[in-house]
Design a protein around this motif. Structure first.
Motif, PDB file in Angstrom:
ATOM      1  N   PRO A 451     -42.688 -22.621  12.725  1.00  0.00           N
ATOM      2  CA  PRO A 451     -41.821 -21.673  12.289  1.00  0.00           C
ATOM      3  C   PRO A 451     -42.188 -20.407  12.743  1.00  0.00           C
ATOM      4  O   PRO A 451     -41.365 -19.350  12.241  1.00  0.00           O
ATOM      5  N   LYS A 452     -43.049 -20.111  13.755  1.00  0.00           N
ATOM      6  CA  LYS A 452     -43.655 -18.733  13.998  1.00  0.00           C
ATOM      7  C   LYS A 452     -43.628 -18.740  15.659  1.00  0.00           C
ATOM      8  O   LYS A 452     -43.267 -17.736  16.412  1.00  0.00           O
ATOM      9  N   ARG A 453     -43.913 -19.867  16.348  1.00  0.00           N
ATOM     10  CA  ARG A 453     -43.825 -20.011  17.836  1.00  0.00           C
ATOM     11  C   ARG A 453     -42.968 -20.961  18.347  1.00  0.00           C
ATOM     12  O   ARG A 453     -42.916 -22.107  17.876  1.00  0.00           O
ATOM     13  N   SER A 454     -42.765 -20.637  19.500  1.00  0.00           N
ATOM     14  CA  SER A 454     -41.491 -21.824  20.247  1.00  0.00           C
ATOM     15  C   SER A 454     -42.438 -22.942  20.769  1.00  0.00           C
ATOM     16  O   SER A 454     -41.864 -24.040  20.936  1.00  0.00           O
ATOM     17  N   GLN A 455     -43.710 -22.857  20.903  1.00  0.00           N
ATOM     18  CA  GLN A 455     -44.389 -24.048  21.333  1.00  0.00           C
ATOM     19  C   GLN A 455     -44.786 -24.901  20.331  1.00  0.00           C
ATOM     20  O   GLN A 455     -45.270 -26.283  20.441  1.00  0.00           O
ATOM     21  N   ASP A 456     -44.626 -24.521  19.059  1.00  0.00           N
ATOM     22  CA  ASP A 456     -45.027 -25.470  17.937  1.00  0.00           C
ATOM     23  C   ASP A 456     -43.647 -26.538  17.550  1.00  0.00           C
ATOM     24  O   ASP A 456     -42.943 -25.915  16.732  1.00  0.00           O
ATOM     25  N   GLY A 476     -51.580 -17.906   9.295  1.00  0.00           N
ATOM     26  CA  GLY A 476     -51.874 -18.066  10.594  1.00  0.00           C
ATOM     27  C   GLY A 476     -50.750 -18.335  11.478  1.00  0.00           C
ATOM     28  O   GLY A 476     -49.699 -17.731  11.015  1.00  0.00           O
ATOM     29  N   VAL A 477     -50.995 -19.222  12.599  1.00  0.00           N
ATOM     30  CA  VAL A 477     -49.839 -19.242  13.501  1.00  0.00           C
ATOM     31  C   VAL A 477     -48.780 -20.173  12.916  1.00  0.00           C
ATOM     32  O   VAL A 477     -47.780 -20.101  13.617  1.00  0.00           O
ATOM     33  N   LYS A 478     -49.299 -20.941  11.662  1.00  0.00           N
ATOM     34  CA  LYS A 478     -48.059 -21.901  11.317  1.00  0.00           C
ATOM     35  C   LYS A 478     -48.066 -21.721   9.689  1.00  0.00           C
ATOM     36  O   LYS A 478     -47.074 -21.797   9.089  1.00  0.00           O
ATOM     37  N   GLY A 479     -49.181 -21.228   9.042  1.00  0.00           N
ATOM     38  CA  GLY A 479     -49.305 -21.452   7.735  1.00  0.00           C
ATOM     39  C   GLY A 479     -48.919 -20.072   6.971  1.00  0.00           C
ATOM     40  O   GLY A 479     -48.809 -19.134   7.515  1.00  0.00           O
ATOM     41  N   PHE A 480     -48.567 -20.542   5.548  1.00  0.00           N
ATOM     42  CA  PHE A 480     -48.028 -19.237   4.921  1.00  0.00           C
ATOM     43  C   PHE A 480     -48.872 -19.160   3.527  1.00  0.00           C
ATOM     44  O   PHE A 480     -48.853 -18.163   2.845  1.00  0.00           O
ATOM     45  N   GLN A 481     -49.555 -20.145   3.310  1.00  0.00           N
ATOM     46  CA  GLN A 481     -50.725 -19.957   2.372  1.00  0.00           C
ATOM     47  C   GLN A 481     -50.264 -19.924   1.066  1.00  0.00           C
ATOM     48  O   GLN A 481     -50.394 -18.716   0.305  1.00  0.00           O
ATOM     49  N   GLY A 612     -31.657 -19.834  19.955  1.00  0.00           N
ATOM     50  CA  GLY A 612     -32.245 -19.050  21.012  1.00  0.00           C
ATOM     51  C   GLY A 612     -33.864 -19.267  21.390  1.00  0.00           C
ATOM     52  O   GLY A 612     -34.195 -20.493  21.486  1.00  0.00           O
ATOM     53  N   THR A 613     -34.589 -18.081  21.973  1.00  0.00           N
ATOM     54  CA  THR A 613     -35.669 -18.384  22.628  1.00  0.00           C
ATOM     55  C   THR A 613     -36.887 -17.741  21.866  1.00  0.00           C
ATOM     56  O   THR A 613     -38.029 -17.791  22.106  1.00  0.00           O
ATOM     57  N   LYS A 614     -36.353 -16.950  20.760  1.00  0.00           N
ATOM     58  CA  LYS A 614     -37.547 -16.112  20.273  1.00  0.00           C
ATOM     59  C   LYS A 614     -37.514 -16.406  18.782  1.00  0.00           C
ATOM     60  O   LYS A 614     -36.526 -16.154  18.017  1.00  0.00           O
ATOM     61  N   ASN A 615     -38.656 -16.703  18.180  1.00  0.00           N
ATOM     62  CA  ASN A 615     -38.917 -17.097  16.594  1.00  0.00           C
ATOM     63  C   ASN A 615     -39.943 -16.615  16.104  1.00  0.00           C
ATOM     64  O   ASN A 615     -40.549 -17.281  14.958  1.00  0.00           O
ATOM     65  N   PHE A 616     -40.709 -15.625  16.676  1.00  0.00           N
ATOM     66  CA  PHE A 616     -41.986 -15.001  15.966  1.00  0.00           C
ATOM     67  C   PHE A 616     -41.621 -14.427  14.565  1.00  0.00           C
ATOM     68  O   PHE A 616     -40.532 -13.901  14.212  1.00  0.00           O
ATOM     69  N   ARG A 625     -39.596 -14.819   7.014  1.00  0.00           N
ATOM     70  CA  ARG A 625     -40.848 -15.451   7.602  1.00  0.00           C
ATOM     71  C   ARG A 625     -40.952 -16.491   8.299  1.00  0.00           C
ATOM     72  O   ARG A 625     -41.917 -16.613   9.265  1.00  0.00           O
ATOM     73  N   ALA A 626     -40.092 -17.515   8.167  1.00  0.00           N
ATOM     74  CA  ALA A 626     -39.927 -18.743   8.824  1.00  0.00           C
ATOM     75  C   ALA A 626     -38.816 -18.843   9.640  1.00  0.00           C
ATOM     76  O   ALA A 626     -37.603 -18.609   9.192  1.00  0.00           O
ATOM     77  N   ASN A 627     -38.762 -19.207  11.047  1.00  0.00           N
ATOM     78  CA  ASN A 627     -37.738 -19.105  12.103  1.00  0.00           C
ATOM     79  C   ASN A 627     -37.980 -20.288  12.905  1.00  0.00           C
ATOM     80  O   ASN A 627     -39.049 -20.488  13.328  1.00  0.00           O
ATOM     81  N   TYR A 628     -36.751 -21.003  13.140  1.00  0.00           N
ATOM     82  CA  TYR A 628     -37.007 -22.401  13.769  1.00  0.00           C
ATOM     83  C   TYR A 628     -35.838 -22.047  14.852  1.00  0.00           C
ATOM     84  O   TYR A 628     -34.547 -21.794  14.690  1.00  0.00           O
ATOM     85  N   LEU A 629     -36.370 -22.600  16.139  1.00  0.00           N
ATOM     86  CA  LEU A 629     -35.401 -22.801  17.137  1.00  0.00           C
ATOM     87  C   LEU A 629     -34.870 -24.089  17.185  1.00  0.00           C
ATOM     88  O   LEU A 629     -35.639 -25.003  17.019  1.00  0.00           O
ATOM     89  N   ALA A 630     -33.656 -24.344  17.211  1.00  0.00           N
ATOM     90  CA  ALA A 630     -32.941 -25.590  17.081  1.00  0.00           C
ATOM     91  C   ALA A 630     -31.821 -25.508  18.012  1.00  0.00           C
ATOM     92  O   ALA A 630     -31.272 -24.807  18.536  1.00  0.00           O
ATOM     93  N   SER A 631     -31.155 -26.859  18.433  1.00  0.00           N
ATOM     94  CA  SER A 631     -29.989 -27.060  19.112  1.00  0.00           C
ATOM     95  C   SER A 631     -28.925 -26.555  18.404  1.00  0.00           C
ATOM     96  O   SER A 631     -28.926 -26.470  16.940  1.00  0.00           O
ATOM     97  N   PRO A 632     -27.793 -26.014  18.806  1.00  0.00           N
ATOM     98  CA  PRO A 632     -26.626 -25.776  17.839  1.00  0.00           C
ATOM     99  C   PRO A 632     -26.009 -26.654  17.083  1.00  0.00           C
ATOM    100  O   PRO A 632     -25.881 -26.192  15.735  1.00  0.00           O
ATOM    101  N   PRO A 633     -25.996 -27.948  17.335  1.00  0.00           N
ATOM    102  CA  PRO A 633     -25.451 -28.713  16.041  1.00  0.00           C
ATOM    103  C   PRO A 633     -26.363 -28.800  14.798  1.00  0.00           C
ATOM    104  O   PRO A 633     -26.039 -28.738  13.889  1.00  0.00           O
ATOM    105  N   LEU A 634     -27.657 -28.450  15.213  1.00  0.00           N
ATOM    106  CA  LEU A 634     -28.548 -28.676  14.158  1.00  0.00           C
ATOM    107  C   LEU A 634     -28.570 -27.439  13.504  1.00  0.00           C
ATOM    108  O   LEU A 634     -29.047 -27.324  12.159  1.00  0.00           O
ATOM    109  N   VAL A 635     -28.263 -26.322  14.044  1.00  0.00           N
ATOM    110  CA  VAL A 635     -28.167 -24.981  13.266  1.00  0.00           C
ATOM    111  C   VAL A 635     -27.274 -24.963  12.363  1.00  0.00           C
ATOM    112  O   VAL A 635     -27.163 -24.538  11.165  1.00  0.00           O
TER     113      VAL A 635
END
Length: 966
Positions: A451-456, A476-481, A612-616, A625-635
């Motif tokens: 939810p925070k980085r494109s490589q995850d 952290g890089v993925k968690g929200f605690q 898109g390409t940016k989801n920090f 706080r959580a952003n996901y990159l997805a294909s247009p049909p999944l959006v």
């Protein structure tokens, strides 16, 4: 680039006639290299051809060409020049370049030269695509602040409108379809300027005639022209008076998309002389053209401007990673899935700073749309570029894109003659690579990233469990605690008369935007077909979800419209908001206040889903706080579901109009359906019509008045466009480097000072020197706009240099954009101190630690210090690109000897420094520096070659080029 090359290349004997078209000439570089050439990666062959064609013994030497030919042993060991065939700019970085050319004309005229001769030496295309902001969505005015500044009074005359659910009016091209083609869109703007606006047209799929555009687009364009009128008038003037420059007006598309659809040549034909197309651009997504077999990548504004001035780029001869694609693509995997999978493999292979080149039997299975999508993600896995050599798939695409038969024949024949054409069926061996990464296309399944980085990457079938794990993980890089007892919290909220319930994972932003998807019909059509099936099944999107569709260009709107799916996307809230960078760069409107309050009240982990390409974290909205990159049909699918906490295999998206549960598999389009629609909609005439549209511009741009004088009539009252002082006192002959005597230290900095610390960026703080200047011109804070928008005003940009609040100046002892003016002892803004030094006739220098100028290339990271009066920077080490930029503007980069620094030399920075530059200055010469305390120490003049010394002696590249016109 003939400005510096009067004698031509010494390789002229290698010029041959093309066998099938003898009137066409070219450098047959394949004959120069023999067996060595045959083992070169295709991308390196393009570099080699450029060095041969542009070799003049001065900017490009024969040894440079031979170093490239010896790539196998010289990679990562030598620097080589590269002269791209053309340049692409977007408006933020393009405006300072064009202002510099306008100022150069003025200076050449004042020095007795002919200003008409001052033009870019390299073909340049400037796309105005970074000024779009989403003020309107779903045909309703958004309750947004005005970060762009400027007068907003006309908005008071625009009443908010409900989303248009009316039946679209019929196409105006013919009467037989009676609107059934779906090409029409409801509701033209009721705004005061709407009658004057002609935007990128939606076209009737039968007669390709324009039909009314959605009012959302019209209103956003109206605001765009209103905010940026002064800048647009300057661009219009530039397009009229300069040769070798074309301006692509607003609302045409993003720079990288226009580059792909309209500007790409693949092979240049200049007066019957052939050479490969290549490009550098001021947009990180310039790499998209690699998918067409065009070598290109993104660079900084100052490097692009140097190319426009007729000078080569300098790069370390790169390693080339071969990416071998094998296997067969799954019918359910989109190009986005392929992109994210390859991104993961290449990240793990550590391709940062390297070229990537694709080969293997899997390459021919990828369409050009797939290839450009993969190449476009280059910045995400760190490669300089990702190159797909031209092959039969490329030629088929070019045929549909409007290349005539003769041009295609010449292109194919030339590329085969110089061995730049890749053929899977031939028996020739593959090039040799620095390393090889293998990717099996058969193993790729649908993924999202976040939810925070494109490589995850997260497999879609694991999305629900993965999000639950993110709630549990530490921040952290993925968690929200989120505490276990709060993970099932539900917050009720009233919106538009109905009650909704928000919980962790709720989707509040869903954006189908440009960037990676606009070049790929399959993924965008999949979104449209999914929307069509969803609407027909009776599914809806909750009204509080901020949905938007920013296609990137009219081409995308055309095939969405002509396929009949656009009204269905609009019905779900995905209405075209405009053409340009929007949500991806944070230009989305705020969420409804009730939704924001509910999210904050319940500490809800709300989600954004975008193609898109940016989801920090926080990139879309501070409360998302959580952003996901997805294909247009999944959006679209996640927008319908309203949450990312869903297992698509076992849980329904919703209940249909028939009362039955509707699952994703029920509305997901098959590959056969997609293939059929693509064949019917993505046709060659589409490219022809769009090219004509680009050349015509739009009505608002065409009606925009601009001067036609050879010299730009500078408006002294302007706060956007100002003649910079780079050319002050320009003389025909360069003055030898002057000694720097009794210089004070303007800033005493530590290690890793980045270009972001130096260069003006972002919003203009109300207490800053730039704000004081704009206030003195009668502007209110609401009208300040951003540093990016005011890059054509050196007065604003100079005041914004070193204005970063995180700047740590040792004179101050804490982060602040401040320094000490030593003659008076005052602590002042950096600009105010520099201004006082200049009034007193006292030169200034900068002391710094290791890696000075780290980070992305920023043109004003060099221009700004120069205008502050900085004569030299003395650092322990430099980022190499920034070092060359300092020289290019006329600042001397000096380096402490290894093991020495201000501390070891006992320097406090409060001394005055004197530096003598001898007339016979040579690369890496040792210079003595004397201080006011009597200390003398030596430093290295960090010039790497005679060309850099020539530039420095001329006061930088701008003055060096200007003198060629005198």
């Amino acid at each position: 680039l003939c400005l510096f090359r009067p004698t031509g290349s010494p390789y002229q004997p290698a010029i041959e006639a093309l066998e099938s078209h003898p009137e066409k000439k070219f450098y047959n570089v394949s004959n120069l290299g023999g067996a060595k050439y045959d083992t070169l990666p295709y991308s390196i062959r393009v570099l080699f051809e450029s060095s041969v064609r542009n070799c003049d013994g001065f900017l490009v030497k024969e040894t440079d060409a031979m170093n490239i030919l010896d790539w196998k042993t010289k990679q990562n060991r030598v620097e080589v020049p590269f002269c791209p065939a053309r340049v692409v700019l977007q408006d933020f970085t393009g405006i300072p370049a064009m202002v510099d050319f306008a100022a150069m004309r003025e200076a050449v005229r004042n020095a007795g030269g002919d200003p008409v001769k001052v033009n870019p030496a390299c073909p340049a295309d400037l796309t105005v695509d970074h000024s779009l902001q989403i003020d309107f969505s779903k045909c309703a005015i958004q309750n947004a602040p005005n970060p762009g500044g400027g007068e907003q009074k006309p908005l008071a005359r625009l009443s908010p409108l409900k989303p248009p659910l009316r039946k679209p009016p019929p196409c105006r091209g013919h009467s037989s379809c009676r609107g059934s083609c779906g090409a029409g869109e409801a509701g033209r703007s009721s705004g005061p300027f709407s009658a004057q606006i002609e935007n990128t047209p939606i076209l009737c799929p039968f007669h390709l005639q324009p039909v009314p555009e959605p009012e959302t687009v019209l209103k956003n364009q109206e605001m765009e022209f209103g905010r940026n009128r002064e800048r647009l008038q300057f661009f219009k003037w530039s397009s009229k008076v300069f040769e070798n420059i074309s301006i692509i007006p607003p609302e045409t598309g993003t720079a990288h998309q226009v580059n792909l659809e309209y500007l790409s040549r693949v092979v240049f034909d200049v007066k019957n002389f052939l050479h490969p197309d290549s490009v550098v651009g001021t947009d990180s997504h310039t790499t998209m053209v690699n998918g067409l077999g065009i070598l290109g990548w993104g660079v900084g504004g100052i490097e692009t401007e140097a190319v426009m001035l007729g000078m080569p780029l300098t790069l370390t001869l790169p390693e080339v990673v071969g990416c071998e694609l094998t296997g067969t693509v799954s019918p359910f995997a989109t190009s986005i899935d392929i992109v994210l999978s390859i991104t993961k493999h290449l990240r793990q292979a550590d391709v940062a700073g390297k070229f990537v080149e694709f080969f293997g039997n899997g390459v021919s299975q990828l369409s050009i749309a797939d290839r450009t999508t993969i190449a476009n993600m280059c910045p995400e896995y760190g490669a300089i570029l990702s190159f797909f050599p031209v092959d039969n798939v490329t030629l088929k695409h070019l045929k549909h894109a409007g290349f005539d038969k003769a041009k295609l024949e010449v292109t194919e024949a030339y590329l085969k003659a110089v061995k730049l054409f890749r053929n899977d069926e031939s028996s020739s061996r593959e090039p040799e690579y620095s390393q090889v990464v293998q990717v099996s296309l058969s193993s790729i399944i649908p993924y999202v990233s976040g939810p925070k980085r494109s490589q995850d990457r997260v497999a879609v079938n694991n999305m629900k469990s993965d999000f639950q794990a993110c709630l549990n993980e530490k921040s952290g890089v993925k968690g929200f605690q989120i505490a276990a007892e709060k993970q099932n919290d539900v917050v009720p909220v009233q919106y538009e008369g109905n009650e909704y319930k928000l919980s962790h994972g709720c989707v509040v932003i869903a954006a189908v935007i440009s960037c990676t998807n606009n070049c790929n019909p399959s993924v965008m059509l999949a979104a449209g077909l999914l929307a069509k099936k969803a609407v027909e099944a009776g599914l809806v999107v909750k009204p509080y979800i901020r949905t938007s569709l920013s296609p990137g260009s009219g081409m995308v709107t055309h095939y969405l419209s002509s396929s009949g799916v656009l009204p269905y996307l609009s019905k779900l809230g995905f209405e075209v908001v405009g053409y340009g960078c929007s949500t991806c760069v944070g230009n989305t409107a705020p969420l409804p206040e009730a939704i924001r309050n509910a999210i904050k009240q319940g500490d809800i982990i709300a989600c954004g889903v975008l193609s898109g390409t940016k989801n920090f974290e926080g990139c879309l909205c501070d409360c998302v706080r959580a952003n996901y990159l997805a294909s247009p049909p999944l959006v679209v699918a996640y927008a319908i579901a309203g949450t990312v906490q869903i297992d698509f295999d076992t849980e329904p998206l919703g209940t249909g109009s028939n009362g039955k549960s509707i699952y994703l598999r029920d509305i997901w389009p098959t590959r056969q359906e997609l293939h059929t629609v693509e064949e019917e909609c993505v046709i060659s005439s589409m490219f022809k019509e769009l090219k004509e549209k680009m050349e015509k511009g739009n009505k608002r741009w065409n009606l925009l008045e601009a001067p036609e004088s050879t010299l730009f009539p500078w408006d002294l009252k302007s706060t956007y466009i100002r003649c910079p002082s780079f050319f002050d006192k320009l003389a025909k002959e360069a003055v030898p480097p002057q000694a720097v005597e009794n210089a004070h230290v303007l800033l005493f900095l530590g290690d890793s000072v980045t270009t972001d610390h130096i260069s003006p960026a972002g919003s203009i703080a109300r207490s800053s020197a730039a704000a004081k200047y704009l206030t003195s011109k009668g502007l209110t804070p609401r009208e300040f706009n951003s540093y990016g928008a005011r890059r054509g005003n050196d007065a604003v940009m100079t005041r914004g240099t070193f204005a970063n609040i995180k700047l740590l100046n040792k004179f101050i002892g804490k982060p602040a954009p401040k320094t000490v003016h030593f003659p008076s002892g005052q602590t002042l803004d950096v600009f105010e101190a520099a201004e006082l030094y200049q009034k007193e006739g006292i030169p200034v220098i900068i002391l710094a630690g290791k890696k000075y100028g780290l980070g992305s290339s920023r043109d004003w990271a060099a221009k700004g210090p120069f205008l502050l009066g900085v004569k030299a920077v003395l650092a322990e080490s430099y980022e190499k690109v920034h070092r060359s930029q300092l020289i290019g503007i006329g600042i001397a980069p000096l380096q402490f000897h290894p093991g020495e620094n201000p501390s070891t030399l006992g320097l406090t920075g409060r001394e005055q420094f004197s530096i003598l530059f001898p007339p016979d200055l040579s690369p890496r010469m040792t210079l003595d520096i004397k201080t006011s305390t009597g200390k003398v120490f030596s430093v290295i003049a960090l010039f790497e070659n005679n060309m850099e010394i020539t530039l420095y002696k001329n006061g930088g590249s701008l003055k060096f080029v200007a003198r060629r016109f005198l």
